[in-house]
Enzyme design. Structure first.
Site, PDB file in Angstrom:
ATOM      1  CB  CYS A 142      -0.877  -0.150   1.051  1.00  0.00           C
ATOM      2  SG  CYS A 142      -2.431   1.202   0.845  1.00  0.00           S
ATOM      3  CG  HIS A 235      -4.617  -2.997   2.495  1.00  0.00           C
ATOM      4  ND1 HIS A 235      -3.575  -2.974   3.281  1.00  0.00           N
ATOM      5  CD2 HIS A 235      -4.824  -1.982   2.161  1.00  0.00           C
ATOM      6  CE1 HIS A 235      -3.010  -1.550   3.435  1.00  0.00           C
ATOM      7  NE2 HIS A 235      -3.855  -1.224   2.601  1.00  0.00           N
ATOM      8  CD  GLU A 237      -2.403  -6.334   4.607  1.00  0.00           C
ATOM      9  OE1 GLU A 237      -2.610  -5.136   4.739  1.00  0.00           O
ATOM     10  OE2 GLU A 237      -2.683  -6.711   3.366  1.00  0.00           O
TER      11      GLU A 237
END
Length: 307
Positions: A142, A235, A237
């Protein structure tokens, strides 16, 4: 994958409750194998949450990984107890003479802020320059991905209004790449950002490869031609409730945020989100570790300096 961490790291207890194998330093000393050395530059304010999310994704191969956490010294976190940072985090001066198989540079809540105006920008630049000779493969995530593309290739981000928030469908462009082994042709992943780079910016740089993109969210995964640098804008995760908590936070601040796209059933924030990105996210980190770190890193990690 047994993850080797310092004794009593808070994430250890959370992950063990999820039946994830976490190995303490004491137990790892009895195993006669070389673990992969992975350093995490954690720039997120909620450090324990990010630690847990990343360790969860690094946990599903038979490899042993020794994970260390790095903090900036030019800016001290206001959201994490100093005792936690003192016990579990190192400064750049403490690691600068070491060599690592992998480095993860996390995101940071720095939308609409120029790189040069970030308090710790010079320190991050020093770390990224250091990584060229001290890290075999780096995973930028990111804001870390935007920062990496700007520092290494001069590619500048631009503001995106309104903010991109939700779960988006992605297309794999390099289907034979080891990074996507086990993936479906399309995969889903969260995005939460108010910045972007364009496909044209990536394609204009011959040393970069566009690996995956989304019709709605744009560029998703990029890597360097030599596979030493990965830039990931989604993202994968994230926990099930990460976007929900962001939405509640922004609502309580009176920011009138839009409901995250494709996240709440029927776009109803009172309903619990259904996770459809977890398996692809696990494969992304596992494949990066296996094929771009473990399979190619020198057995003697100190030899990274000669690559």
């Amino acid at each position: 994958m047994p993850i080797k961490v310092k004794q009593n790291l808070p994430a250890q207890h959370i992950l063990e409750q999820e039946n994830i194998f976490v190995m303490t330093e004491q137990r790892a000393m009895t195993q006669d194998i070389r673990p992969l050395n992975v350093l995490v530059l954690n720039l997120m304010p909620t450090k324990i949450v990010t630690e847990t999310q990343l360790l969860r994704k690094l946990s599903n191969t038979p490899l042993q990984i020794q994970v260390e956490f790095l903090q900036t010294v030019t800016y001290k976190s206001q959201h994490t107890d100093s005792s936690h940072l003192d016990e579990f985090y190192k400064s750049f001066d403490e690691v600068k003479d070491h060599f690592y198989d992998g480095l993860i540079i996390t995101g940071a809540p720095l939308d609409f802020i120029d790189y040069e105006d970030v308090d710790y920008w010079d320190e991050v630049c020093k770390i990224m320059e250091w990584s060229k000779k001290h890290v075999h493969c780096t995973f930028h995530l990111c804001w870390g991905a935007y920062a990496g593309l700007y520092y290494h290739y001069g590619i500048r981000k631009r503001d995106r209004i309104p903010k991109l928030s939700g779960i988006y469908k992605h297309h794999i462009l390099k289907k034979n790449a080891p990074l996507f082994r086990g993936f479906d042709d399309v995969f889903y992943a969260p995005h939460s950002r108010a910045t972007e780079i364009t496909k044209e910016q990536i394609l204009a740089e011959p040393k970069l490869e566009l690996m995956a993109e989304s019709d709605e969210a744009g560029v998703a995964i990029v890597k360097s031609e030599d596979s030493r640098q990965f830039f990931v804008f989604c993202h994968s995760e994230y926990d099930a409730d990460t976007l929900k908590l962001e939405y509640i936070r922004d609502t309580e601040k009176g920011m009138n945020p839009k409901v995250p796209v494709n996240y709440f059933p029927d776009d109803d924030p009172t309903k619990e989100p259904v996770v459809n990105w977890r398996s692809a996210g696990q494969l992304l980190f596992t494949n990066w570790l296996n094929y771009y770190v473990y399979q190619t890193t020198p057995y003697d990690v100190n030899a990274v300096k000669n690559e």
